[in-house]
Design a protein around this motif. Structure first.
Motif, short mmCIF file in Angstrom:
data_model
loop_
_atom_site.label_atom_id
_atom_site.label_comp_id
_atom_site.label_asym_id
_atom_site.label_seq_id
_atom_site.Cartn_x
_atom_site.Cartn_y
_atom_site.Cartn_z
N VAL A 70 -34.45 -2.16 46.49
CA VAL A 70 -35.22 -1.28 47.37
C VAL A 70 -35.98 -0.22 46.58
O VAL A 70 -37.13 0.10 46.90
CB VAL A 70 -34.29 -0.63 48.41
N LEU B 5 -39.48 -5.50 50.46
CA LEU B 5 -39.30 -5.31 51.90
C LEU B 5 -40.42 -5.95 52.70
O LEU B 5 -40.25 -6.23 53.89
CB LEU B 5 -39.20 -3.81 52.21
N LYS C 170 -38.51 -7.98 55.70
CA LYS C 170 -38.58 -7.32 57.01
C LYS C 170 -38.98 -8.25 58.15
O LYS C 170 -38.88 -7.89 59.33
CB LYS C 170 -39.58 -6.16 56.96
N ASP D 187 -35.28 -3.34 58.00
CA ASP D 187 -36.38 -4.07 57.37
C ASP D 187 -35.90 -4.92 56.18
O ASP D 187 -36.64 -5.16 55.25
CB ASP D 187 -37.50 -3.12 56.94
N GLY D 188 -34.71 -5.39 56.20
CA GLY D 188 -34.15 -6.28 55.17
C GLY D 188 -32.64 -6.13 55.23
O GLY D 188 -32.14 -5.42 56.08
N LEU D 189 -31.86 -6.80 54.41
CA LEU D 189 -32.20 -7.58 53.24
C LEU D 189 -31.95 -9.07 53.51
O LEU D 189 -32.86 -9.82 53.66
CB LEU D 189 -31.37 -7.12 52.03
#
Length: 430
Positions: free
Chosen positions: A220, A227, A231, A265-267
């Motif tokens: 990140v 991302l 995401k 938004d992730g992972l």
């Protein structure tokens, strides 16, 4: 009598050991994770309790919650995060770029047709841009795309790529990890199409919740562009070609997913017969970002656990957003700290529990905050270099060496003049 003494000492030892273990657990865990989940309306059986979990602040590396964070477990498809990290480093070093095209081989197509792996179709002879392969790695969790990336980075040398995975892991402080495959399944499952010679082809990856959080922290912060891939709750690849296809993300906590979590938004997720159900997510709200790892929910053959990993993780993230904040503790400029004046060249931020006033300390010219939280890794810097003001000496930002103050010239000059007069007077008397 001796027997009674031995028994008594044994009981005392066990009691002390239990106290130590409870204390160690309290360093990371405030409330029971299933109790936290129950507060959101989901009363889960003990069967679904994660076997390890951790939640950190992605900016400071502070551990806000954790349980069994150093217990070694199987990564499942979360191994693809490590493969992606190695790829991003290779792109940074100029070996590849996002537009690099990889022509799929017959072996790549055969791997994509292996039903024992998470996969999407790959066609021999077709050119695949790295950017599309990254999307296929993250969203539908394609093992074939992952192997194509690994081969591109290592010039088709499986041992060299696994060496890189382990080397990069050690460099960022993943000290309890051992990588045996790039995609999350023993390489023996690839049926001779990816065969390292120096690694056990039947071994599963060995990782911990802490180490996966360290990996997430570096992904990140070093490669925020990751991302842009993680995401997406769905993605369309190979646009404008006969091989265009759209895939849904297994990470149901992403915005737009079945268990959407605001700001997620992730992972990546991961599961296998030896890993059970794993889940990693990063969530950003305002200027605060969390990284969370949930490992070993339920059993692999109980599909309900696939959803429950998200429900548990979402509940924990919401709880931590309620309790903690990442905020500016001191502005840039001069500040009094423990009776001394220090100059801050930039604002000082920290993660703190809401409603508390953290204690600040300066040691060896490093400003730190006592917030009651443990750091994820000693490799993560949580202090700020400051300069002490006042007096005749000043400590610079980059060293503990004493810096000469020009004011000394005006102090020493009269002494020098007096000494010169004294020497001249003595010379005249002689």
């Amino acid at each position: 009598m001796k027997f009674k003494v031995v028994v008594l000492l044994a009981l005392i030892s066990v009691s002390l050991l239990n106290s130590i273990l409870v204390l160690a657990d309290d360093l990371y865990q405030q409330d029971d994770i299933l109790a936290i989940t129950k507060e959101t309306g989901f009363n889960m059986d003990e069967f679904y309790r994660p076997k390890a979990d951790i939640l950190i602040d992605a900016k400071t590396g502070s551990i806000l919650y954790g349980d069994n964070i150093d217990v070694v477990r199987d990564s499942g498809s979360m191994a693809k995060l490590m493969t992606a990290y190695v790829l991003f480093l290779a792109i940074k070093d100029g070996k590849l770029n996002y537009d690099t095209v990889i022509t799929a081989s017959a072996s790549d197509q055969a791997i994509s047709e292996n039903s024992d792996l998470s996969n999407v179709p790959i066609y021999a002879g077709v050119d695949y841009p790295i950017s599309d392969l990254i999307n296929m790695l993250f969203v539908p969790s394609s093992s074939a795309a992952t192997i194509m990336i690994a081969n591109a980075v290592s010039d088709n040398d499986p041992d060299a790529f696994l060496d890189l995975m382990n080397q990069r892991a050690q460099e960022i402080g993943m000290t309890n990890s051992k990588w045996y495959n790039p995609n999350g399944a023993p390489t023996s499952v690839l049926r001779g199409l990816y065969t390292p010679t120096r690694y056990d082809n039947h071994a599963t990856n060995e990782i911990t919740a802490r180490d996966m959080a360290i990996l997430g922290y570096h992904l990140v912060n070093e490669f925020p562009e990751a991302l842009d891939y993680t995401k997406n709750s769905s993605v369309t690849v190979m646009k404008g070609t006969p091989y265009q296809a759209t895939y849904d993300n297994y990470n149901a906590s992403l915005e737009g997913g079945k268990h959407a979590l605001k700001g997620a938004d992730g992972l990546k997720t991961g599961s296998s017969p030896t890993a059970d159900y794993n889940y990693s997510v990063t969530v950003k709200r305002g200027n605060q970002r969390f990284i969370e790892i949930i490992m070993g929910v339920g059993h692999y053959d109980v599909e309900l656990a696939e959803s429950y990993r998200h429900i548990i993780g979402n509940a924990l993230a919401e709880k931590m957003f309620q309790e903690y904040e990442y905020k500016e503790i001191l502005t840039a400029g001069e500040h009094q700290i423990n009776g001394k004046t220090y100059q801050l060249e930039q604002p000082f931020y920290a993660t703190v529990k809401k409603g508390t006033q953290p204690t600040l300390t300066v040691k060896n010219n490093q400003l730190s905050v006592d917030n009651g939280l443990q750091s994820l890794s000693p490799n993560i810097k949580t202090t700020l270099t400051v300069t002490e003001k006042g007096g005749f000496f000043s400590l610079p930002n980059t060293t503990n060496a004493v810096k000469f103050n020009p004011m000394w010239i005006f102090c020493l000059l009269p002494i020098g003049i007096l000494k010169w007069i004294f020497m001249k007077t003595n010379s005249t008397r002689k």
